[in-house]
Design a protein around this motif. Sequence first.
Motif: not given
Length: 255
Positions: A9-10, A13, A15, A52, A184-185, A188, A191-192
């Motif tokens: 988790r970051e 989000i 993953t 994700i 992945m970019d 993400r 997700a943002e």
Amino acid sequence: MPGTVLYEREGRIATITYNRPEALNAINAELREDLDAAWVRFRDDEEAWVAIVTGAGRAFCAGADLRGAAPPRGATHWETPSLTSLENGLEIWKPTIAAVNGYCLGFGCTLAAACDFVIASERAEFGFPEVRLGIPTIQGAVRMPQKVGWQYAMELLLIGERVDAYRAKEMGLAWKVVPHERLMDEARALAERLLKSAPLAVRATKEVAWRGQQMPWVEAIRFGETMRRVAQATEDAREGMAAARERREPQWKGR
């Protein structure tokens, strides 16, 4: 040693990564158990608002491991769905994104279809090979007609051939196809975007959208209005209205 599924988790989000690259992330008993645990962890993690799911190496998930596949613990020949896995009905109302990096077959394809968004690498391939192995597809057969419509579902389920990412997008299985190195970019970035919406309102909306398909019209609307009243009483709802009046970005807290 890393497990067969990674959970990281970051910020908000999470993953979740299939992590048997040497086996094309095929599902054996250990991976099945680890994957179910990862989804439950995400569901229960109050700090995680979007997930994700992707695969390590060159596959998302190549389906069941024919050398080591095993039914879930406690299953019988006439298995009662356990609702412990996302593709088998585990209820998660937080947004989910499948970042499909390669082969997405069988169980893997069903899990991708269970996610709210599917972003596919140009290298991705989707399919249900079960009928060419002499066995029926079950969870995929239940889920796919609602996901992509009858004829596209039958194309995937009865012919048993793989389709590429662009055909999957044409069917409605993939939301977006992107260059492999951008996968992945892009996931993400989506997700943002989802994090800009109030998390409790997002979860209520998703639940109404899902349950509403299974209810008569009047019952669906009444259920939705009940959910609206609950959501309107939250701290985030008050913050959203205040931010709109003050012309600033809201600061969501998930409560």
